[in-house]
Design an enzyme around this catalytic site. Structure first.
Site, PDB file in Angstrom:
ATOM      1  N   LYS A 141       1.057  -1.285  -0.117  1.00 13.24           N
ATOM      2  CA  LYS A 141       0.363   0.102  -0.136  1.00 13.24           C
ATOM      3  C   LYS A 141       0.715   0.756  -0.035  1.00 13.24           C
ATOM      4  O   LYS A 141       2.035   1.560   1.097  1.00 13.24           O
ATOM      5  CB  LYS A 141      -1.081   0.140   0.822  1.00 13.24           C
ATOM      6  CG  LYS A 141      -1.664  -0.957   1.984  1.00 13.24           C
ATOM      7  CD  LYS A 141      -3.336  -0.816   0.294  1.00 13.24           C
ATOM      8  CE  LYS A 141      -3.606  -2.508   0.005  1.00 13.24           C
ATOM      9  NZ  LYS A 141      -4.740  -2.018  -0.974  1.00 13.24           N
ATOM     10  N   ASP A 192      -0.394   0.223  -4.154  1.00 15.26           N
ATOM     11  CA  ASP A 192      -2.093   0.466  -4.335  1.00 15.26           C
ATOM     12  C   ASP A 192      -1.685   1.925  -3.599  1.00 15.26           C
ATOM     13  O   ASP A 192      -1.799   1.413  -2.547  1.00 15.26           O
ATOM     14  CB  ASP A 192      -2.555  -0.948  -3.580  1.00 15.26           C
ATOM     15  CG  ASP A 192      -3.836  -0.786  -3.851  1.00 15.26           C
ATOM     16  OD1 ASP A 192      -4.677   0.083  -4.461  1.00 15.26           O
ATOM     17  OD2 ASP A 192      -4.650  -1.657  -3.200  1.00 15.26           O
ATOM     18  N   GLU A 224      -1.855   0.648  -8.532  1.00 11.88           N
ATOM     19  CA  GLU A 224      -3.027   0.125  -8.121  1.00 11.88           C
ATOM     20  C   GLU A 224      -3.574   1.563  -7.544  1.00 11.88           C
ATOM     21  O   GLU A 224      -3.315   2.510  -7.204  1.00 11.88           O
ATOM     22  CB  GLU A 224      -3.426  -0.715  -7.879  1.00 11.88           C
ATOM     23  CG  GLU A 224      -4.822  -1.027  -7.372  1.00 11.88           C
ATOM     24  CD  GLU A 224      -4.921  -3.139  -6.809  1.00 11.88           C
ATOM     25  OE1 GLU A 224      -3.746  -3.610  -7.186  1.00 11.88           O
ATOM     26  OE2 GLU A 224      -5.996  -3.183  -6.714  1.00 11.88           O
ATOM     27  N   GLU A 248     -11.645  -2.204  -8.075  1.00 13.16           N
ATOM     28  CA  GLU A 248     -12.509  -2.558  -7.568  1.00 13.16           C
ATOM     29  C   GLU A 248     -13.669  -1.525  -7.011  1.00 13.16           C
ATOM     30  O   GLU A 248     -14.383  -1.970  -6.700  1.00 13.16           O
ATOM     31  CB  GLU A 248     -11.636  -2.799  -6.442  1.00 13.16           C
ATOM     32  CG  GLU A 248     -10.710  -2.060  -5.309  1.00 13.16           C
ATOM     33  CD  GLU A 248      -9.371  -2.183  -4.361  1.00 13.16           C
ATOM     34  OE1 GLU A 248      -8.360  -2.361  -4.243  1.00 13.16           O
ATOM     35  OE2 GLU A 248     -10.729  -2.423  -3.242  1.00 13.16           O
ATOM     36  N   ASP A 302     -13.856  -6.965  -9.990  1.00 15.48           N
ATOM     37  CA  ASP A 302     -14.769  -7.569  -8.555  1.00 15.48           C
ATOM     38  C   ASP A 302     -15.884  -7.859  -8.258  1.00 15.48           C
ATOM     39  O   ASP A 302     -17.077  -7.823  -9.107  1.00 15.48           O
ATOM     40  CB  ASP A 302     -14.365  -6.175  -7.812  1.00 15.48           C
ATOM     41  CG  ASP A 302     -15.205  -6.388  -6.075  1.00 15.48           C
ATOM     42  OD1 ASP A 302     -14.087  -5.991  -5.704  1.00 15.48           O
ATOM     43  OD2 ASP A 302     -16.200  -7.015  -5.880  1.00 15.48           O
ATOM     44  N   HIS A 348      -9.553  -8.471  -8.480  1.00  6.20           N
ATOM     45  CA  HIS A 348      -9.191  -7.882  -7.097  1.00  6.20           C
ATOM     46  C   HIS A 348     -10.006  -8.782  -6.269  1.00  6.20           C
ATOM     47  O   HIS A 348     -11.132  -8.820  -6.634  1.00  6.20           O
ATOM     48  CB  HIS A 348     -10.550  -6.737  -6.746  1.00  6.20           C
ATOM     49  CG  HIS A 348     -10.401  -5.948  -5.504  1.00  6.20           C
ATOM     50  ND1 HIS A 348     -11.362  -5.938  -4.787  1.00  6.20           N
ATOM     51  CD2 HIS A 348      -9.294  -5.545  -4.731  1.00  6.20           C
ATOM     52  CE1 HIS A 348     -11.175  -5.998  -3.355  1.00  6.20           C
ATOM     53  NE2 HIS A 348     -10.510  -5.071  -3.344  1.00  6.20           N
TER      54      HIS A 348
END
Lengths: 432, 432
Positions: B221, B249, B275, B302, B325, B352
């Site tokens: 992240k 992400d 992402e 997502e 997703d 995702h």
């Protein structure tokens, strides 16, 4: 604001009107709406209250009611001045509620609910200042405006500095424009004539009445069978002539190429715009349609979920008419951002109205767009639908096809106690 | 399907896991998620049941529960075969529920709810046919697939005829690809190491464990303080080396130009993709970022609300990696449409997962993408997060960094009765 007022409680009500019985509001995608409002009252430790609502089509109104309740924790028991003095920061925190955000982000039920709550905060703010909303905004400095706006996700087209410049451009002549609005009001058009569920005779009668009432522009619903659309357009043109504007609204019924084909057929009736020709999410689709059907204009916005969609519609040249909605996005603050982007791209703002309370709300937004943002009325009109105004304490007033400048403190959205009792769902007398 | 089975009832449950206590799942926009599921069981007049869920972050899960209840009127007490034999038509009618549609359309709470309901219908369908979902789909003819898809709003890029051609292209070698999946599974990557709330030591330990467990690709992240992101990326590269893939992400944290600047700084760690660099609604923003940071890929999906957004992301060249997703859009049917568009644009689908049950769901979608749609695994991986699998009757299984082909009938989403009791909100033992 220098008060220590606090919001101490919130009441949320599920209000529904059985409009599906008369097919008022019927269109290609909404055959049987029960016009509804998720309605809230902010109570404070003073005599002041803030009222707000979001509009829905019936079922699911309870979802918005509950979402408003859940979002309201962010406003309770803190100094109200802390919220409104840093309104953009507060707005951002509300939109980013760390758990509710997953359900959007910034779209659908939670964003509709956020719009209602934010609008109620503005209503309370304006009542405390004893000004109609448009005047509260007109009296703010450009710097104060900027602090109301969350610029996240739009800085690639509009920075706070650019917004300041746009606002300063209009500072000098605000007073003159307010006088003009007091004298003549703000131009409107009517959608009361063209609902899809109405008979040919009813459409003809309503168009005749609209002309007699002084309307210069009329909107019809399309997107049913093309032959029906053509026949109804012919009837309307017979009644309103060719000098008045005719707008068409497809309510998202078509795919992109289908929209282009159908508008080629309907172009003989010289529509000024086609509204919602396809999915409200389809920025590139609207751009393709706009290019293909020029000079017919493309209008959309009542279902454009937030400022990020509006930003792209403008970047892509997909939007000739920007139809902000008072409830769909996150309330006044987000609409200020959208109006500023429209001013930058020189796209006229013609708000969506109708529903429950939307005319009462958006008149303020159109007025302030003229006073402080675009400074222009050319090519701009605000929708008016003659429904359900009797339930409001200060209904929107139309004279000679113009909205009259509201003069009472607040955002004009307070409903009558009797209406709130009778139309409460499911316990009110109308539903029992 | 030739049965006269009917859905006779629906149970919907609010299930929440107190994950915020450990900061599992914490990222730049979701600091304290309580991973939750709006869970439903379709009861029939036989022994068959259909299970489904949508994933949320905690508060507001009850809104999805109630929305599922309201949408369920469309499936009750009608022949189940009527639904699944014309599933595309049914899907369209569900998405256009004439009153609920206003709350979207096709986005937010009502679309999450629709996804749960639609997925439960597929689970029921697969159980009746006694096949895992991927196999039910693999055994359908291209013509049967087409009847499952609502092509509205996407015909400008994908017509039913084009979709048929794409599917027929893969007909011959389905059996070989199924054998291959049985032998080796489908490639996965792990996100368990890089949550924003974890300490440097914990990240280092988890990366080391991931390498030992056979993972070729790790996701971290970003979107907090840039200096922190750089430090954490350095730690991860130290542990996983430079041969393994590192993905980043940002969970929508940045504005467009900010994303470009920050990825320039982070590029020294050779991320394979970034992402969700910005708002999931910003198609043109993603396109600008993709162009600026090439060869780093842009991944999103997502939070892409429906097929109309995916369509445009592909049209605009904004999407290098398509992260479908299982819950965000309207269930299996809409994901089939998205996978077909991805095949047309030659964009790899890398679903995702994580959350609650998302790994269990999406393994089927990746398998069927390989078997029947794209026919390729190159550049494709499915996310895996090692959370909460113990609550499922048939948890997703990973061996040597690959998802194992599921073999039980249905969509693998049924939760254990004990978990449904303990984590029921607010009455379960965990919450009391």
């Amino acid at each position: 604001m220098d008060t220590d007022i606090r919001v101490t409680g919130i009441e949320v009500k599920d209000i529904r009107f059985p409009t599906s019985q008369q097919l008022d509001g019927s269109d290609a995608m909404n055959p049987d709406p029960d016009y509804s409002a998720a309605y809230l009252v902010l109570k404070t430790d003073t005599e002041f209250e803030g009222h707000g609502l979001t509009f829905t089509n019936g079922r699911g109104n309870d979802l918005c009611v509950e979402a408003i309740r859940q979002l309201s924790v962010h406003v309770l028991d803190r100094p109200f001045s802390e919220i409104v003095n840093n309104f953009g920061t507060f707005w951002n925190a509300l939109a980013r509620d760390s758990q509710l955000r997953w359900l959007g982000p910034e779209k659908g039920v939670i964003h509709l609910a956020m719009g209602a709550l934010v609008n109620a905060l503005w209503d309370l703010h304006a009542r405390i200042e004893e000004k109609p909303l448009w005047q509260l905004l007109a009296d703010m400095s450009p710097e104060e405006w900027i602090r109301c706006i969350d610029f996240s996700y739009i800085t690639d087209v509009l920075t706070p500095d650019e917004a300041l410049k746009l606002l300063r451009r209009q500072e000098d002549n605000k007073a003159g424009r307010i006088r003009e609005l007091r004298d003549r009001g703000y131009p409107a058009y009517t959608t009361s004539a063209g609902w899809l569920g109405y008979s040919d005779e009813k459409i003809r009668r309503l168009c005749r009445e609209a002309v007699q009432a002084g309307w210069d522009a009329v909107k019809m619903k399309v997107g049913g069978d093309l032959k029906d659309d053509l026949r109804r357009a012919a009837i309307i043109r017979e009644e309103i002539g060719w000098e008045r504007k005719l707008m068409m609204d497809a309510n998202q019924k078509w795919d992109v190429d289908e929209a282009i084909r159908n508008m080629e057929a309907l172009s003989e009736f010289e529509p000024w715009w086609i509204e919602e020709p396809t999915s409200p999410d389809d920025i590139l689709g609207h751009a393709k349609i706009a290019e293909a059907i020029d000079p017919i204009k493309v209008a959309t916005g009542e279902h454009a979920q937030n400022r990020v969609i509006f930003k792209q519609l403008m970047q892509a040249g997909a939007l000739d008419i920007c139809q902000i909605d008072s409830c769909r996005v996150g309330g006044v603050n987000e609409n200020l951002a959208i109006m500023l982007m429209a001013a930058k791209f020189d796209v006229p703002v013609c708000p969506h109205a109708g529903g429950v309370g939307l005319c009462e709300y958006v008149q303020h937004l159109s007025m302030i767009d003229y006073i402080a943002v675009s400074g222009r009325q050319k090519g701009r009109m605000t929708e008016y639908v003659d429904h359900l105004h009797e339930h409001f304490l200060e209904p929107a007033k139309i004279e000679n096809g113009h909205y009259i400048l509201p003069d009472q403190p607040g955002y004009s959205i307070e409903m009558r106690q009797q209406s709130l009792r009778d139309y409460a769902y499911p316990e009110g007398s109308i539903w029992r």
